[in-house]
Design a protein around this motif. Structure first.
Motif, PDB file in Angstrom:
ATOM      1  N   LEU A 182       0.848  -1.195   0.000  1.00  0.00           N
ATOM      2  CA  LEU A 182       0.000   0.000   0.000  1.00  0.00           C
ATOM      3  C   LEU A 182       0.874   1.233   0.000  1.00  0.00           C
ATOM      4  O   LEU A 182       1.947   1.246   0.618  1.00  0.00           O
ATOM      5  CB  LEU A 182      -0.910  -0.015   1.237  1.00  0.00           C
ATOM      6  CG  LEU A 182      -2.257   0.695   1.147  1.00  0.00           C
ATOM      7  CD1 LEU A 182      -3.161  -0.008   0.137  1.00  0.00           C
ATOM      8  CD2 LEU A 182      -2.933   0.708   2.514  1.00  0.00           C
ATOM      9  N   SER A 183       0.439   2.291  -0.672  1.00  0.00           N
ATOM     10  CA  SER A 183       1.180   3.551  -0.668  1.00  0.00           C
ATOM     11  C   SER A 183       0.736   4.404   0.516  1.00  0.00           C
ATOM     12  O   SER A 183      -0.339   4.187   1.087  1.00  0.00           O
ATOM     13  CB  SER A 183       0.919   4.317  -1.969  1.00  0.00           C
ATOM     14  OG  SER A 183      -0.460   4.679  -2.060  1.00  0.00           O
ATOM     15  N   LYS A 184       1.559   5.370   0.893  1.00  0.00           N
ATOM     16  CA  LYS A 184       1.230   6.244   2.022  1.00  0.00           C
ATOM     17  C   LYS A 184      -0.068   7.010   1.777  1.00  0.00           C
ATOM     18  O   LYS A 184      -0.795   7.317   2.720  1.00  0.00           O
ATOM     19  CB  LYS A 184       2.374   7.224   2.279  1.00  0.00           C
ATOM     20  CG  LYS A 184       3.596   6.598   2.931  1.00  0.00           C
ATOM     21  CD  LYS A 184       4.628   7.655   3.309  1.00  0.00           C
ATOM     22  CE  LYS A 184       5.812   7.010   4.034  1.00  0.00           C
ATOM     23  NZ  LYS A 184       6.823   8.032   4.422  1.00  0.00           N
ATOM     24  N   GLU A 185      -0.338   7.329   0.524  1.00  0.00           N
ATOM     25  CA  GLU A 185      -1.537   8.095   0.197  1.00  0.00           C
ATOM     26  C   GLU A 185      -2.810   7.308   0.493  1.00  0.00           C
ATOM     27  O   GLU A 185      -3.871   7.895   0.748  1.00  0.00           O
ATOM     28  CB  GLU A 185      -1.524   8.497  -1.287  1.00  0.00           C
ATOM     29  CG  GLU A 185      -0.456   9.522  -1.662  1.00  0.00           C
ATOM     30  CD  GLU A 185       0.937   8.923  -1.710  1.00  0.00           C
ATOM     31  OE1 GLU A 185       1.045   7.681  -1.883  1.00  0.00           O
ATOM     32  OE2 GLU A 185       1.913   9.696  -1.553  1.00  0.00           O
ATOM     33  N   ARG A 186      -2.734   5.977   0.455  1.00  0.00           N
ATOM     34  CA  ARG A 186      -3.917   5.142   0.661  1.00  0.00           C
ATOM     35  C   ARG A 186      -4.106   4.736   2.124  1.00  0.00           C
ATOM     36  O   ARG A 186      -5.109   4.111   2.479  1.00  0.00           O
ATOM     37  CB  ARG A 186      -3.814   3.866  -0.192  1.00  0.00           C
ATOM     38  CG  ARG A 186      -3.649   4.116  -1.676  1.00  0.00           C
ATOM     39  CD  ARG A 186      -4.875   4.764  -2.274  1.00  0.00           C
ATOM     40  NE  ARG A 186      -6.048   3.908  -2.188  1.00  0.00           N
ATOM     41  CZ  ARG A 186      -7.276   4.292  -2.537  1.00  0.00           C
ATOM     42  NH1 ARG A 186      -7.488   5.541  -2.932  1.00  0.00           N
ATOM     43  NH2 ARG A 186      -8.275   3.449  -2.442  1.00  0.00           N
ATOM     44  N   LEU A 187      -3.156   5.100   2.992  1.00  0.00           N
ATOM     45  CA  LEU A 187      -3.232   4.684   4.397  1.00  0.00           C
ATOM     46  C   LEU A 187      -4.469   5.208   5.131  1.00  0.00           C
ATOM     47  O   LEU A 187      -5.074   4.467   5.911  1.00  0.00           O
ATOM     48  CB  LEU A 187      -1.964   5.098   5.146  1.00  0.00           C
ATOM     49  CG  LEU A 187      -0.702   4.286   4.838  1.00  0.00           C
ATOM     50  CD1 LEU A 187       0.460   4.789   5.680  1.00  0.00           C
ATOM     51  CD2 LEU A 187      -0.927   2.800   5.092  1.00  0.00           C
ATOM     52  N   PRO A 188      -4.881   6.484   4.924  1.00  0.00           N
ATOM     53  CA  PRO A 188      -6.080   6.956   5.635  1.00  0.00           C
ATOM     54  C   PRO A 188      -7.322   6.120   5.362  1.00  0.00           C
ATOM     55  O   PRO A 188      -8.099   5.830   6.272  1.00  0.00           O
ATOM     56  CB  PRO A 188      -6.243   8.392   5.120  1.00  0.00           C
ATOM     57  CG  PRO A 188      -4.865   8.816   4.743  1.00  0.00           C
ATOM     58  CD  PRO A 188      -4.220   7.581   4.185  1.00  0.00           C
ATOM     59  N   VAL A 189      -7.511   5.709   4.102  1.00  0.00           N
ATOM     60  CA  VAL A 189      -8.669   4.872   3.753  1.00  0.00           C
ATOM     61  C   VAL A 189      -8.534   3.507   4.414  1.00  0.00           C
ATOM     62  O   VAL A 189      -9.507   2.962   4.966  1.00  0.00           O
ATOM     63  CB  VAL A 189      -8.799   4.716   2.223  1.00  0.00           C
ATOM     64  CG1 VAL A 189      -9.944   3.772   1.880  1.00  0.00           C
ATOM     65  CG2 VAL A 189      -9.007   6.075   1.566  1.00  0.00           C
ATOM     66  N   CYS A 190      -7.328   2.960   4.374  1.00  0.00           N
ATOM     67  CA  CYS A 190      -7.071   1.664   4.997  1.00  0.00           C
ATOM     68  C   CYS A 190      -7.346   1.727   6.497  1.00  0.00           C
ATOM     69  O   CYS A 190      -7.981   0.823   7.060  1.00  0.00           O
ATOM     70  CB  CYS A 190      -5.624   1.252   4.746  1.00  0.00           C
ATOM     71  SG  CYS A 190      -5.154  -0.294   5.537  1.00  0.00           S
ATOM     72  N   ASN A 191      -6.897   2.799   7.139  1.00  0.00           N
ATOM     73  CA  ASN A 191      -7.108   2.955   8.584  1.00  0.00           C
ATOM     74  C   ASN A 191      -8.590   3.060   8.934  1.00  0.00           C
ATOM     75  O   ASN A 191      -9.033   2.521   9.956  1.00  0.00           O
ATOM     76  CB  ASN A 191      -6.370   4.194   9.098  1.00  0.00           C
ATOM     77  CG  ASN A 191      -4.864   4.018   9.070  1.00  0.00           C
ATOM     78  OD1 ASN A 191      -4.366   2.900   8.932  1.00  0.00           O
ATOM     79  ND2 ASN A 191      -4.139   5.117   9.186  1.00  0.00           N
ATOM     80  N   LEU A 192      -9.344   3.758   8.082  1.00  0.00           N
ATOM     81  CA  LEU A 192     -10.791   3.869   8.311  1.00  0.00           C
ATOM     82  C   LEU A 192     -11.448   2.497   8.234  1.00  0.00           C
ATOM     83  O   LEU A 192     -12.296   2.156   9.077  1.00  0.00           O
ATOM     84  CB  LEU A 192     -11.412   4.812   7.276  1.00  0.00           C
ATOM     85  CG  LEU A 192     -12.938   4.974   7.344  1.00  0.00           C
ATOM     86  CD1 LEU A 192     -13.373   5.548   8.691  1.00  0.00           C
ATOM     87  CD2 LEU A 192     -13.442   5.863   6.191  1.00  0.00           C
ATOM     88  N   ILE A 193     -11.046   1.695   7.249  1.00  0.00           N
ATOM     89  CA  ILE A 193     -11.608   0.350   7.110  1.00  0.00           C
ATOM     90  C   ILE A 193     -11.252  -0.502   8.332  1.00  0.00           C
ATOM     91  O   ILE A 193     -12.096  -1.224   8.875  1.00  0.00           O
ATOM     92  CB  ILE A 193     -11.095  -0.317   5.811  1.00  0.00           C
ATOM     93  CG1 ILE A 193     -11.632   0.438   4.589  1.00  0.00           C
ATOM     94  CG2 ILE A 193     -11.505  -1.791   5.756  1.00  0.00           C
ATOM     95  CD1 ILE A 193     -11.010  -0.002   3.275  1.00  0.00           C
ATOM     96  N   ILE A 194      -9.995  -0.416   8.783  1.00  0.00           N
ATOM     97  CA  ILE A 194      -9.556  -1.160   9.969  1.00  0.00           C
ATOM     98  C   ILE A 194     -10.401  -0.765  11.179  1.00  0.00           C
ATOM     99  O   ILE A 194     -10.862  -1.612  11.947  1.00  0.00           O
ATOM    100  CB  ILE A 194      -8.059  -0.906  10.257  1.00  0.00           C
ATOM    101  CG1 ILE A 194      -7.192  -1.522   9.154  1.00  0.00           C
ATOM    102  CG2 ILE A 194      -7.668  -1.496  11.621  1.00  0.00           C
ATOM    103  CD1 ILE A 194      -5.731  -1.110   9.228  1.00  0.00           C
ATOM    104  N   GLY A 195     -10.618   0.549  11.336  1.00  0.00           N
ATOM    105  CA  GLY A 195     -11.413   1.052  12.464  1.00  0.00           C
ATOM    106  C   GLY A 195     -12.835   0.529  12.459  1.00  0.00           C
ATOM    107  O   GLY A 195     -13.375   0.137  13.499  1.00  0.00           O
ATOM    108  N   ILE A 196     -13.455   0.501  11.285  1.00  0.00           N
ATOM    109  CA  ILE A 196     -14.838   0.008  11.168  1.00  0.00           C
ATOM    110  C   ILE A 196     -14.915  -1.489  11.481  1.00  0.00           C
ATOM    111  O   ILE A 196     -15.812  -1.942  12.195  1.00  0.00           O
ATOM    112  CB  ILE A 196     -15.388   0.287   9.748  1.00  0.00           C
ATOM    113  CG1 ILE A 196     -15.531   1.799   9.536  1.00  0.00           C
ATOM    114  CG2 ILE A 196     -16.728  -0.413   9.542  1.00  0.00           C
ATOM    115  CD1 ILE A 196     -15.862   2.201   8.108  1.00  0.00           C
ATOM    116  N   VAL A 197     -13.947  -2.257  10.962  1.00  0.00           N
ATOM    117  CA  VAL A 197     -13.930  -3.709  11.218  1.00  0.00           C
ATOM    118  C   VAL A 197     -13.770  -3.982  12.712  1.00  0.00           C
ATOM    119  O   VAL A 197     -14.493  -4.812  13.294  1.00  0.00           O
ATOM    120  CB  VAL A 197     -12.791  -4.385  10.427  1.00  0.00           C
ATOM    121  CG1 VAL A 197     -12.626  -5.841  10.862  1.00  0.00           C
ATOM    122  CG2 VAL A 197     -13.073  -4.320   8.930  1.00  0.00           C
ATOM    123  N   ILE A 198     -12.817  -3.282  13.366  1.00  0.00           N
ATOM    124  CA  ILE A 198     -12.604  -3.471  14.803  1.00  0.00           C
ATOM    125  C   ILE A 198     -13.848  -3.074  15.580  1.00  0.00           C
ATOM    126  O   ILE A 198     -14.252  -3.754  16.533  1.00  0.00           O
ATOM    127  CB  ILE A 198     -11.381  -2.660  15.283  1.00  0.00           C
ATOM    128  CG1 ILE A 198     -10.103  -3.217  14.657  1.00  0.00           C
ATOM    129  CG2 ILE A 198     -11.275  -2.690  16.817  1.00  0.00           C
ATOM    130  CD1 ILE A 198      -8.877  -2.379  14.937  1.00  0.00           C
TER     131      ILE A 198
END
Length: 464
Positions: free
Chosen positions: A189-205
């Motif tokens: 993953l690129s640094k630019e895509r990390l915010p979206v990835c983090n949001l998905i992680i947060g929702i799953v948790i």
């Protein structure tokens, strides 16, 4: 934000200053002396009473969990980012000597936590749903009486404020940081895509936490008893590998820990020169990790299906030993043996521990450290979720449990998506606020502990 930061810094300096250190160490020393250092004298008995009972398969009665599930739930909450990020931060600010003061706080904390758990089981009660409930607010209520109820409500209120940060947001932030490190390391993953990835992680948790907590104490117990042994074994094996590979350097590192406890500048080159800073960081991070003096672990133990307060109290001794003496020490050795550059005098966290592993094993180990940290942090989230629900229930009644669990789960999304520097500091302050009413209660009720301890071993002598 600057005003909030400055106010919190002042409160934190007071709470974790000299008076708090004297109170924490003083109560632990008083309890240890009065019990004849039961945590040392009866340590073999503690192992027999804990490890020996852990794997006895039994079903708990309604509204309770097995003693093994209780200790796993408490360990789930204690074995978390404090063992990984907390130890790294303590070494960076207080030098290697901070580890020595962690050991001292753990030695005394074993007796403090033994007393907390014993009191929690002795003074617990059943709520409107028939579940066993207990902890500091209940042993204050049922042990000290109405004139001390303000302490019980104060503890519960501080507990509610602490759980959202200490138990959830900071833990989720550690999960996202460890996953990000692994994804970036392998260029997935690129640094630019990390915010979206983090949001998905947060929702799953958020969804997983909600499902577990809404399932009640029995589901929390079942998840904990499966998750804790796996995560502890994985982390210990990785850390043991580094210790074995650098076995010749271990004596020198241990010597630097002891020397750094009294002469920090001799080890850190003058960057960390205060004896008190080293002691303060070691004691405060030790408590942040093992929760001895905080009283939170006793909330889980109060749910155990047992009629023996002293037997369950021995689990408190075992928990602090495993958490601080074993796991925190291994984290410290990983950092100090791996040869990584330690930013003495500056803030550091999980990234310092991860760099210790990668320096020895290579970048591939970030996969395993990510898995371990996710397990550590997630286990803390569900353990503290139980603590927060019990604190909220004590003040507002049983009807608040479902709304609280939903709100607590939603905080996971916040923790995954925002910078939590101030949240860590505020959580540390509320942890300190929880210590005060709890230690006052434990001190005032200490005669009950001494009486129960004497009766327990007198009965065992009579039965032989």
């Amino acid at each position: 934000m600057d005003i909030i930061t400055n106010i919190n810094a002042s409160l934190n300096a007071f709470i974790w200053g000299l008076p708090a250190m004297i109170c924490i160490i003083g109560v632990g020393l008083y309890l240890s002396i009065r019990t004849g250092f039961v945590q040392i004298r009866k340590f073999p008995y503690a192992l027999k009473s804990t490890v020996g009972r852990m794997f006895k398969v039994k079903e708990a009665s309604d509204g309770s969990i097995t003693p093994f599930q209780a200790v796993c739930t408490a360990l789930a909450a204690t074995v978390g980012t404090g063992n990984i990020a907390g130890v790294a931060g303590a070494i960076a600010i207080g030098g290697p000597g901070a580890v020595f003061w962690m050991w001292i706080s753990a030695l005394l904390g074993m007796c403090t936590k033994f007393s907390e758990v014993t009191l929690a089981v002795h003074f617990r009660e059943r709520n409107g749903h028939g579940d066993l409930v207990g902890g500091p607010m209940y042993y204050i209520k049922n042990g000290l009486g109405k004139k001390w109820m303000f302490l019980a409500y104060a503890y519960a209120l501080f507990g509610i404020c602490a759980v959202f940060g200490t138990g959830n947001a900071t833990q989720v932030n550690t999960i996202t940081a460890s996953i990000n490190a692994a994804l970036l390391n392998f260029s997935i993953l690129s640094k630019e895509r990390l915010p979206v990835c983090n949001l998905i992680i947060g929702i799953v948790i958020c969804l997983i936490v909600a499902l577990i907590l809404i399932g009640g104490v029995k589901r929390i117990g079942r998840v904990s008893e499966r998750l804790v042994p796996i995560m502890a074994l994985l982390y210990v094996l990785l850390a043991l590998g580094i210790i074995v590979l650098h076995i010749n350097a271990v004596p020198g590192v241990l010597a630097s820990i002891v020397r750094g406890a009294f002469q920090p500048s001799a080890v850190t080159g003058g960057i960390v020169g205060s004896f008190f800073i080293s002691m303060k960081k070691g004691v405060s991070r030790g408590i942040f990790s093992n929760e001895a003096g905080l009283g939170t672990g006793s909330i889980a133990h109060a749910c155990a299906d047992t009629s023996e307060p002293i037997h369950q109290g021995m689990f408190g001794v075992f928990e602090v030993f495993m958490d601080t003496i074993v796991i925190c020490t291994m984290t410290a050795l990983v950092i100090l043996l791996s040869g990584v550059s330690i930013p003495y005098g500056e803030a550091a966290g999980a990234e310092l521990t991860i760099s210790g592993f990668t320096a020895v094993y290579g970048s591939w180990v970030t996969i395993f450290t990510a898995v371990a940290m996710c397990c550590f942090a997630f286990s803390t989230i569900i353990g503290w979720g139980l603590y927060g629900a019990r604190c909220a229930e004590f003040i507002f009644g049983s009807k608040i449990i479902l709304p609280f669990n939903i709100a607590y789960a939603l905080i996971s999304i916040v923790g995954a998506t925002v910078d939590l520097g101030l949240v860590w500091d505020v959580s540390d302050t509320f942890n300190g606020f929880m210590v005060i009413p709890n230690l006052i209660a434990v001190f005032l009720l200490s005669n009950v502990v001494f009486k129960l301890l004497k009766e327990h071993f007198q009965k065992k002598t009579d039965d032989q």
